[in-house]
Design an enzyme around this catalytic site. Structure first.
Site, mmCIF file in Angstrom:
data_model
loop_
_atom_site.group_PDB
_atom_site.id
_atom_site.type_symbol
_atom_site.label_atom_id
_atom_site.label_comp_id
_atom_site.label_asym_id
_atom_site.label_seq_id
_atom_site.Cartn_x
_atom_site.Cartn_y
_atom_site.Cartn_z
ATOM 1 N N SER A 141 30.560 61.180 84.910
ATOM 2 C CA SER A 141 30.784 62.568 85.338
ATOM 3 C C SER A 141 30.905 63.454 84.116
ATOM 4 C CB SER A 141 32.072 62.662 86.166
ATOM 5 O OG SER A 141 32.423 64.006 86.420
ATOM 6 N N TYR A 154 40.676 60.638 87.143
ATOM 7 C CA TYR A 154 39.230 60.542 87.353
ATOM 8 C C TYR A 154 38.494 60.691 86.020
ATOM 9 C CZ TYR A 154 34.628 61.878 89.266
ATOM 10 O OH TYR A 154 33.293 61.961 89.574
#
Length: 265
Positions: A141, A154
């Protein structure tokens, strides 16, 4: 260009979102797609929507259960005989401040976004080494490059798999195995609905940034094209995300001044 016609492409997290879009694009390119996620019925819905559905298979597994992963791997080899690409896409996002995030939630995100990817790769790696060919890809990401508010766990997990993949690439390059890491920015999927809050429960609603993000189909087209070109560091997103990556390389200090002013939840 490394064509994928008639190659076996195994995609995790393939029942929706980025995984579903990647499956459709790979099928259009002539690949034999192996779809994996927890729910077989959802995988089958995706499979029958693909071009030439009979050449693709659905292999259900919970990626955090090692015995299920081993069984799935054996099933793939039994039915397809080889694996040419492994796309580690399964993942779980987060929407919570650090102070509000329990350790149980921290560990749950790391388990899915890091440890499960590592275990699946270790399971499949002997096949790639024996073939002396193949590509292993990880959907990280942009937040794995740029830590932001509400996504600390995350971001950490996505950064961890990026670094692990870099080490893997260095170790297996001489064996004909290629390793790529994909860094999506904001893409229109259901990731926000499933993102965990601090207590480990799904957020249950869409983020504005995700809603206004790149279409999943466009993400898949750009990603598969980059993988076919052999790219190892693949950033897919809008201008803001790509600008953020550029600024992070030039001046992290300026970047984090920008991030503090952004609406990221």
């Amino acid at each position: 260009m490394e064509g994928i016609e008639n190659k076996v492409v195994w995609i995790t997290g393939a029942s929706s979102g980025l995984g579903k879009a990647l499956a459709k694009e790979c099928a259009l390119q002539g690949a034999h797609v192996v779809l994996s996620a927890r729910r077989l019925d959802e995988l089958e819905n995706v499979r029958i929507s693909l071009l030439h559905p009979d050449r693709h298979i659905s292999v259900a597994m919970d990626i955090t259960h090692e015995s299920q992963v081993r069984h799935a791997y054996e099933q793939v080899l039994k039915e397809k005989g080889r694996i040419d690409w492994l796309i580690n896409n399964a993942g779980l996002s987060q929407r919570a401040l650090i102070v509000d995030t329990t350790m149980q939630t921290e560990r749950a995100i790391m388990e899915i976004d890091y440890f499960s990817q590592v275990f699946l790769t270790k399971t499949v790696l002997p096949t790639f080494l024996a073939q002396k060919s193949g590509r292993i890809a990880y959907v990280s990401s942009i937040t794995g490059l740029l830590g932001t508010q509400y996504r600390a766990s995350y971001s950490a997990a996505k950064a961890a798999i990026h670094m692990w993949a870099n080490s893997l690439r260095a170790e297996v390059a001489q064996d004909g195995v290629n390793v790529s890491v994909i860094f999506p920015g904001f893409v229109k999927t259901n990731v926000s609905f499933n993102a965990l809050n601090g207590e480990g429960k799904p957020q249950g609603h869409q983020d504005e940034a995700i809603e206004n993000g790149l279409d999943a189909e466009a993400f898949a087209q750009q990603t598969v094209e980059a993988l076919q070109k052999g790219e190892e560091f693949i950033v897919v997103g809008g201008r803001k995300e790509k600008l953020g990556v550029l600024v992070s390389r030039i001046s992290p200090k300026i970047l984090y001044k920008m991030i503090r002013k952004m609406k990221v939840k």
